[in-house]
Design an enzyme around this catalytic site. Structure first.
Site, PDB file in Angstrom:
ATOM      1  N   ILE A  31     -16.334 -17.372 -48.723  1.00 48.35           N
ATOM      2  CA  ILE A  31     -16.072 -16.843 -50.063  1.00 48.35           C
ATOM      3  C   ILE A  31     -14.571 -16.795 -50.367  1.00 48.35           C
ATOM      4  O   ILE A  31     -13.747 -16.766 -49.467  1.00 48.35           O
ATOM      5  CB  ILE A  31     -16.708 -15.446 -50.254  1.00 48.35           C
ATOM      6  CG1 ILE A  31     -16.176 -14.458 -49.223  1.00 48.35           C
ATOM      7  CG2 ILE A  31     -18.224 -15.549 -50.172  1.00 48.35           C
ATOM      8  CD1 ILE A  31     -16.615 -13.033 -49.474  1.00 48.35           C
ATOM      9  N   PRO A  32     -14.250 -16.770 -51.637  1.00 54.69           N
ATOM     10  CA  PRO A  32     -12.851 -16.848 -52.060  1.00 54.69           C
ATOM     11  C   PRO A  32     -12.218 -15.465 -52.230  1.00 54.69           C
ATOM     12  O   PRO A  32     -12.878 -14.443 -52.044  1.00 54.69           O
ATOM     13  CB  PRO A  32     -12.959 -17.519 -53.414  1.00 54.69           C
ATOM     14  CG  PRO A  32     -14.242 -16.999 -53.971  1.00 54.69           C
ATOM     15  CD  PRO A  32     -15.150 -16.800 -52.793  1.00 54.69           C
ATOM     16  N   TRP A  33     -10.953 -15.484 -52.643  1.00 51.26           N
ATOM     17  CA  TRP A  33     -10.180 -14.257 -52.726  1.00 51.26           C
ATOM     18  C   TRP A  33     -10.160 -13.628 -54.096  1.00 51.26           C
ATOM     19  O   TRP A  33      -9.553 -12.591 -54.299  1.00 51.26           O
ATOM     20  CB  TRP A  33      -8.751 -14.494 -52.256  1.00 51.26           C
ATOM     21  CG  TRP A  33      -8.102 -15.759 -52.790  1.00 51.26           C
ATOM     22  CD1 TRP A  33      -7.976 -16.942 -52.114  1.00 51.26           C
ATOM     23  CD2 TRP A  33      -7.513 -15.972 -54.076  1.00 51.26           C
ATOM     24  NE1 TRP A  33      -7.347 -17.877 -52.908  1.00 51.26           N
ATOM     25  CE2 TRP A  33      -7.043 -17.303 -54.122  1.00 51.26           C
ATOM     26  CE3 TRP A  33      -7.321 -15.164 -55.200  1.00 51.26           C
ATOM     27  CZ2 TRP A  33      -6.406 -17.840 -55.235  1.00 51.26           C
ATOM     28  CZ3 TRP A  33      -6.697 -15.703 -56.311  1.00 51.26           C
ATOM     29  CH2 TRP A  33      -6.246 -17.035 -56.329  1.00 51.26           C
ATOM     30  N   LYS A  38     -17.618 -15.498 -44.019  1.00 55.51           N
ATOM     31  CA  LYS A  38     -16.166 -15.434 -43.838  1.00 55.51           C
ATOM     32  C   LYS A  38     -15.483 -15.105 -45.158  1.00 55.51           C
ATOM     33  O   LYS A  38     -15.531 -15.890 -46.108  1.00 55.51           O
ATOM     34  CB  LYS A  38     -15.609 -16.766 -43.338  1.00 55.51           C
ATOM     35  CG  LYS A  38     -14.113 -16.677 -43.037  1.00 55.51           C
ATOM     36  CD  LYS A  38     -13.466 -18.029 -42.830  1.00 55.51           C
ATOM     37  CE  LYS A  38     -12.883 -18.608 -44.099  1.00 55.51           C
ATOM     38  NZ  LYS A  38     -11.733 -17.900 -44.645  1.00 55.51           N
ATOM     39  N   ALA A  52     -12.084 -14.485 -47.557  1.00 57.62           N
ATOM     40  CA  ALA A  52     -10.816 -15.217 -47.645  1.00 57.62           C
ATOM     41  C   ALA A  52      -9.746 -14.504 -46.824  1.00 57.62           C
ATOM     42  O   ALA A  52      -9.785 -13.279 -46.675  1.00 57.62           O
ATOM     43  CB  ALA A  52     -10.373 -15.308 -49.093  1.00 57.62           C
ATOM     44  N   THR A  67     -12.713 -27.195 -55.587  1.00 57.73           N
ATOM     45  CA  THR A  67     -13.482 -28.438 -55.596  1.00 57.73           C
ATOM     46  C   THR A  67     -13.080 -29.323 -54.419  1.00 57.73           C
ATOM     47  O   THR A  67     -13.917 -29.971 -53.793  1.00 57.73           O
ATOM     48  CB  THR A  67     -13.273 -29.159 -56.937  1.00 57.73           C
ATOM     49  OG1 THR A  67     -13.909 -28.381 -57.959  1.00 57.73           O
ATOM     50  CG2 THR A  67     -13.869 -30.543 -56.926  1.00 57.73           C
ATOM     51  N   GLU A 108     -19.967 -23.622 -55.267  1.00 54.08           N
ATOM     52  CA  GLU A 108     -19.547 -23.064 -56.556  1.00 54.08           C
ATOM     53  C   GLU A 108     -18.050 -23.258 -56.610  1.00 54.08           C
ATOM     54  O   GLU A 108     -17.304 -22.580 -55.915  1.00 54.08           O
ATOM     55  CB  GLU A 108     -19.966 -21.598 -56.633  1.00 54.08           C
ATOM     56  CG  GLU A 108     -20.075 -21.087 -58.047  1.00 54.08           C
ATOM     57  CD  GLU A 108     -18.770 -20.553 -58.567  1.00 54.08           C
ATOM     58  OE1 GLU A 108     -17.993 -21.364 -59.116  1.00 54.08           O
ATOM     59  OE2 GLU A 108     -18.518 -19.356 -58.409  1.00 54.08           O
ATOM     60  N   CYS A 132     -12.925 -18.825 -61.644  1.00 53.34           N
ATOM     61  CA  CYS A 132     -13.261 -20.247 -61.710  1.00 53.34           C
ATOM     62  C   CYS A 132     -13.834 -20.619 -63.072  1.00 53.34           C
ATOM     63  O   CYS A 132     -13.712 -21.743 -63.511  1.00 53.34           O
ATOM     64  CB  CYS A 132     -14.225 -20.626 -60.606  1.00 53.34           C
ATOM     65  SG  CYS A 132     -15.517 -19.421 -60.378  1.00 53.34           S
ATOM     66  N   GLU A 174      -7.063 -27.232 -62.974  1.00 48.84           N
ATOM     67  CA  GLU A 174      -7.307 -25.796 -62.865  1.00 48.84           C
ATOM     68  C   GLU A 174      -6.044 -25.114 -62.344  1.00 48.84           C
ATOM     69  O   GLU A 174      -5.545 -25.432 -61.273  1.00 48.84           O
ATOM     70  CB  GLU A 174      -8.469 -25.544 -61.904  1.00 48.84           C
ATOM     71  CG  GLU A 174      -8.868 -24.093 -61.846  1.00 48.84           C
ATOM     72  CD  GLU A 174     -10.084 -23.849 -60.961  1.00 48.84           C
ATOM     73  OE1 GLU A 174     -10.199 -24.508 -59.908  1.00 48.84           O
ATOM     74  OE2 GLU A 174     -10.911 -22.994 -61.314  1.00 48.84           O
TER      75      GLU A 174
END
Lengths: 313, 313, 498
Positions: C177-179, C203, C205, C257, C277, C311, C408
């Site tokens: 997963i992201p931050w 996990k 970020a 991406t 995603e 995003c 982005e």
């Protein structure tokens, strides 16, 4: 109509060796792009041979450029086809079944040439017709099955519904000439996608003849494009092409599967692999196959709640 | 089709008229969401003290009852000049707001305190009277010494789409006001939608309103934050177009300090510095003053207060 | 008909409102004392805290003041292997055998515990990630709890979800997963996985590990059987070890991406399923008949929510030419009222950029935008002297071919383009490799349906933007990834149907 002589031009048509009373007109097996029947731009051909050793025809060995042209045609057809009324798509699929029914004998003869027996051939054609009818009936129903109105907590109307992915490249099942191709193509176009379909390499006759069915079924040109040739050769181009949204591969070649998955990462194509599906059974048809090439779109809009200020209903 | 309303570029009656159906649309959910955002601002310590003083100074201390008497009005005026003598250095309220018949009483009681006398007029609160009576009502109040006139629009005509009528009436009253500043009450609780609030605001400003005001206090719902936001945004757009400032007065239903501070936040973040004074922003309220005073004493002493210690007038 | 005036009404003048008011808000900091952050965190494997086999730890800092908050363990391949086998054990022996209604109750319990600890989680989220407390308090944490609550209810009702199909879990899910929404993304990943009977190795970020570790403590407190969820902290290498682990059945990834493509390639030769995603460059479209003030607010919320680290951010604004001047003027005014600063201050609208690296990226794009000839306008607000901050910024006179309109940025930077006709804007809006989200603002119902249908994006907001709900599927078209998270559709990526 003579049907027993689907043979390559080098062989006499009635197989007796004597000069016939009338020379039969042979069919040229061409590919189908954008509603037209061109030959491959490459000028290449191959001659599939059946189990009995008989040469079937000079079949186009489609090139990457044919594929490229087909994708252009499919992309151009996508907007119109996807915005057709679902009911209308159903009518056209039904029309395809009608046309196939009318040419049943021709397909049976072709299947016989391609190692089938009469009973199996009849069954395959019947199944293919019924499969088109099956999906003709789904075109305006799967959305209802797989949509949702989502009860969000805020004052919004929110719904999710399937939409076609776009242009789908298909490598049809290689073990059948007609049924596999119809089975993978029908859910794709029933759902509003357009496609480029590569027929069975060794049993390509029905793919081309099926294109003639399509061409007489009110199906707009470009919705289905049919190529003949080698999966190994065209698969990398399918996986790489940046204007293809999804790839369907029917086959057990794991190296090819990996290649498709890997190279599709270039634009994150959606990959569907059918390696065990028995197209003759019930498992060979399902609305879930339609969903393989659908995206889910979720739409939000505020809902006014004036009465919430104190009124009611 | 009758021409309706005046041009957006000027408040002058001589300008050719454009349709007020051009007023921007308001999305209910969006505007309410935005309004609730202001309530998440945390106003603490000196921001709270300064804010509360500002609120006190913006109050139009109001009594609009059938049983209002000279005695009652005199008491109210004393309160206006001496909000809470136990707490020295407090600002006064902005104005005392009464019926026309009590304007003279208020005028005399307030003397040269600098506190304005505001009078409702134009057959307040319903506005259901002929124009000449409304004009006489207005002139009477002005002659009695009113600095400000709070008129009501003809909501029935507005709902009937007779925007011309509403516009002309406001313009006529404005003329009758002479030097007095004109507050135009839209009675938003009877308008039904934010779209109509916006349209009525535009009509009132173009017809010459010095202030636009939400409510008479006699109809529920009275002032709300989203309604006030819609009107503040109308004021901003009008200012952008014409360069003329118009004041804002939410009235009715604002009885707590915390809510008043939310309104103040909204003015600060929509219109900014120029509107943060009682020249351009008012609260029409009767019980708000005491709650503000209680909070100010609490801020100073650190002790939660009881209404028993604050005069009810 | 009204007589048409010859002279056009005066175009917008240059009057500006002054928001630097004499009445100002006092600082209103949320108390840090509710947040208990340990000086050091180990890995959460098999229900216990375990030292990393490498013995290595890394710092996680507060991006608002650059001070170290804690040290967290760096998991390597060995740790991933341990976690995966714990997850496998838990899957085989406990989780998939447990009656579904009991599984549901665990997930409900987790939802409740998140609600109980909401304040602490919000403060830690803002400390570790830089997002304003108003958002972590009012959005991230409640949304995370709600997500667990929603999926909890699905656990014993799956047979109703997919008509004529029987579904079964996939096995062990590796989730990365992201931050930008650390706790919420953990909830988006873990809740549906658990509800469908899978076990998890997750996990977070590397810049925002703390709320996931707090979640681990909640899972412990909830008595979730050991190994059902394992949480491993670490950087890209840890993520790669999860992606490549042979005993993982499913990868769920939210992030760039670029990395999404790497993952698809990495698992190409395996039977692993994936949900990706990924990035976006959403078009937010304002027509002239739109509710303009709400549209402006929607644009503000669309691009400045969470510092633009979203995003699905509405980073490309298309305004119909006839209202462009008005909209731009209002946007310029509106950004002056956005309060940039201490994430823990309850009045802060825009907090800290998540990391120095991300701030550098944003600055690079600002330079690119200017170089490309776009006109840059930023808020006049002062920035704190320490920490990573960026003013809300808008670019006007942007061309479709500009990089700031195509790539982005993942920051508080809006590119504004104009259009004239519906067909033109549809073509321009869809003219991107991405397809995550889009927005349309118009008062005309039939136009809304036309636009929302033709926009190629997984989530389309009409007359609203950046709305989320556990019941609402989220996910992209094209290079924004595949699979859906949320709602009934969010179950499918964790199931196989027969």
């Amino acid at each position: 109509m003579a049907t027993s002589s689907k043979n390559i031009t080098t062989a006499p048509s009635n197989g007796t060796g004597t000069t016939p009373a009338r020379l039969e007109v042979l069919k040229t097996y061409k590919i189908y792009i954008g509603g037209q029947f061109p030959r491959t731009e490459s000028g290449r051909y191959y001659i599939p041979v059946n189990a009995a050793g008989r040469q079937l025809a000079n079949v186009c060995l489609s090139s990457r450029k044919d594929f490229r042209e087909a994708v252009v045609a499919a992309r151009a057809a996508f907007g119109g086809w996807s915005s057709r009324a679902a009911f209308n798509r159903g009518q056209i699929l039904y029309r395809m079944a009608e046309m196939l029914e009318g040419r049943k004998t021709q397909f049976i003869e072709e299947l016989l040439l391609q190692d089938s027996n009469r009973r199996a051939a009849e069954k395959e054609v019947n199944l293919a017709i019924d499969r088109l009818i099956y999906y003709a009936g789904w075109t305006d129903k799967y959305q209802q099955l797989f949509s949702a109105v989502n009860p969000v907590a805020s004052s919004h109307f929110n719904f999710s519904a399937p939409e076609p992915m776009g242009v789908v490249a298909i490598i049809a099942p290689q073990d059948t000439s007609l049924l596999g191709l119809v089975s993978v193509m029908a859910p794709v176009i029933a759902g509003g996608n357009t496609c480029v379909l590569l027929g069975a390499e060794k049993k390509p006759l029905c793919a081309v003849t099926f294109a003639e069915v399509l061409n007489s079924s009110d199906l707009p040109g470009g919705v289905v494009n049919i190529l003949t040739g080698q999966p190994d050769e065209l698969a990398p181009w399918m996986a790489d092409h940046m204007d293809v949204n999804a790839v369907i591969y029917c086959g057990q070649d794991t190296a090819l599967q990996q290649l498709l998955r890997e190279r599709s990462a270039g634009n994150l194509k959606r990959i569907t692999i059918h390696d065990v599906t028995d197209w003759e059974e019930n498992e060979g048809q399902s609305p879930y196959f339609i969903m393989d090439t659908q995206e889910i779109k979720t739409t939000w809009h505020p809902v006014e709640n004036i009465a919430g200020a104190g009124g009611g209903y | 089709m009758p021409a309706t309303g005046s041009s957006r570029s000027s408040s002058s009656k001589t300008e050719p008229r454009l349709s007020f159906s051009l007023s921007p649309h308001i999305d209910q959910v969006g505007v309410e969401e935005r309004a609730s955002r202001f309530t998440t601002r945390s106003i603490k310590k000196e921001a709270k003290q300064n804010g509360l003083r500002l609120v006190l100074n913006m109050i139009d201390l109001t009594t609009l009852e059938g049983k209002d008497s000279e005695g009652k009005v005199k008491q109210l005026c004393y309160k206006a000049m001496h909000p809470h003598d136990a707490l020295p250095g407090l600002p006064t309220v902005a104005a005392v707001c009464v019926y026309p018949s009590l304007v003279r009483t208020a005028r005399q009681a307030l003397g040269n305190s600098g506190i304005k006398v505001a009078s409702v007029a134009t057959a307040f609160p319903s506005g259901q009277a002929p124009r000449d009576i409304k004009l006489r009502d207005t002139r009477y109040a002005v002659n009695e010494g009113a600095d400000e006139i709070d008129m009501v629009i003809s909501r029935g005509k507005f709902h009937a789409g007779e925007y011309n009528f509403v516009f002309d009436e406001i313009a006529a009253i404005k003329e009758a006001c002479g030097e007095a500043r004109l507050k135009v009450i839209l009675e938003t609780g009877e308008l039904g939608t934010y779209d109509k609030v916006r349209r009525a605001s535009d009509i009132a400003m173009h017809a010459g309103a010095d202030f636009i005001k939400t409510s008479t206090g006699k109809i529920q719902p009275a002032a709300t934050m989203p309604v006030t936001l819609v009107m503040l945004e109308a004021i901003r757009d009008y200012y952008f177009k014409t360069g003329r400032m118009v004041g804002m007065k939410p009235a009715g239903g604002i009885s707590k300090s915390k809510l008043a501070l939310h309104y103040l936040v909204m003015v600060k973040e929509v219109l900014g510095e120029a509107w943060l004074s009682n020249e351009w922003f008012r609260f029409g309220a009767s019980s708000l003053a005491n709650d503000v005073l209680m909070q100010l004493v609490k801020e100073q002493t650190g002790i939660y207060q009881s209404s028993n210690y604050f005069s009810v007038d | 008909m009204a007589v048409q005036k010859k002279k056009q009404p005066r175009r917008s003048n240059t009057i500006k409102l002054k928001f630097d008011t004499s009445w100002t808000y006092a600082p209103a900091p949320e108390s840090r004392s509710v947040a208990q952050i340990a000086p050091e965190y180990d890995l959460f494997i098999n229900g216990t805290w375990q030292k990393p086999s490498s013995g290595e730890y890394f710092d996680t800092i507060n991006p608002a003041d650059e001070k170290v908050l804690s040290r967290v363990a760096a998991a390597n391949e060995k740790d991933v292997d341990k976690a995966v086998s714990a997850a496998r054990q838990a899957y085989d022996k406990v989780w998939r055998r447990m009656p579904a209604k009991e599984r549901a109750k665990y997930i409900f319990r987790i939802a409740r515990m998140i609600q109980e600890k909401a304040r602490e989680l919000a403060v830690i989220e803002s400390l570790d990630g830089g997002k304003p407390i108003r958002e972590s308090r009012d959005f991230d944490v409640p949304a995370a709890a709600n997500h667990f609550f929603y999926y909890a209810g699905w656990a014993d009702k799956l047979e109703y979800a997919f008509p004529n199909r029987q579904c079964s879990p996939l096995g062990v899910a590796g989730q990365i997963i992201p931050w930008n929404f650390p706790l919420l993304m953990a909830a988006w990943k873990i809740a549906p996985a658990l509800a469908t009977g899978n076990t998890v190795v997750l996990k977070p970020a590397e810049t925002t590990p703390l709320t996931a570790l707090k979640l681990a403590a909640i899972l412990q407190e909830a008595d979730l059987p050991p190994g059902v969820v394992n949480i491993l902290t670490g950087a890209g290498a840890t993520g790669a070890a999860i992606v490549n682990h042979p005993d993982i059945n499913k990868i769920a990834f939210t992030g760039s991406t670029e990395v999404g493509k790497l993952i698809q390639r990495a698992i190409a030769g395996t039977p692993k399923k994936a949900t990706l995603e990924l990035g976006g460059k959403a078009a937010n479209i304002i027509f002239e008949d739109a509710p303009i003030d709400q549209a402006v607010e929607g644009v503000i919320n669309g691009i400045f929510f969470n510092q633009g680290h979203v995003c699905c951010a509405g980073s490309r604004l298309y305004v119909q030419e006839s209202v462009a001047a008005e909209v731009i003027r209002k946007l310029k005014h509106r950004i002056e009222t956005l309060i940039v600063g201490d994430p823990l201050d309850k009045n802060t609208d825009i907090g800290a950029i998540n990391s120095r690296q991300q701030l550098d990226t944003i600055h690079r794009y600002l330079a690119i935008g200017k170089k490309e000839g776009a006109e840059m306008y930023e808020s006049s607000c002062a920035l704190p002297r320490k920490g990573f901050f960026c003013r809300p910024t808008i670019f006007t006179n942007v061309a479709q071919s500009n990089r700031i309109a195509q790539e982005e940025i993942f920051g508080p930077v809006l590119a504004i383009l104009t259009f004239r006709t519906d067909d033109e804007v549809i073509e321009k809006a869809n003219n991107t490799p991405y397809g995550l989200s889009a927005g349309v603002w118009t008062d005309k119902g039939s136009k809304i349906f036309n636009m929302t249908k033709r926009l190629r994006a997984g989530v389309v907001w009409a007359n609203t933007f950046n709305k989320f709900d556990p019941t609402s599927p989220f996910g992209g078209y094209k290079e924004s990834g595949y699979g859906r998270e949320g709602g009934l559709h969010g179950l499918l990526p964790y199931l196989s149907l027969r």
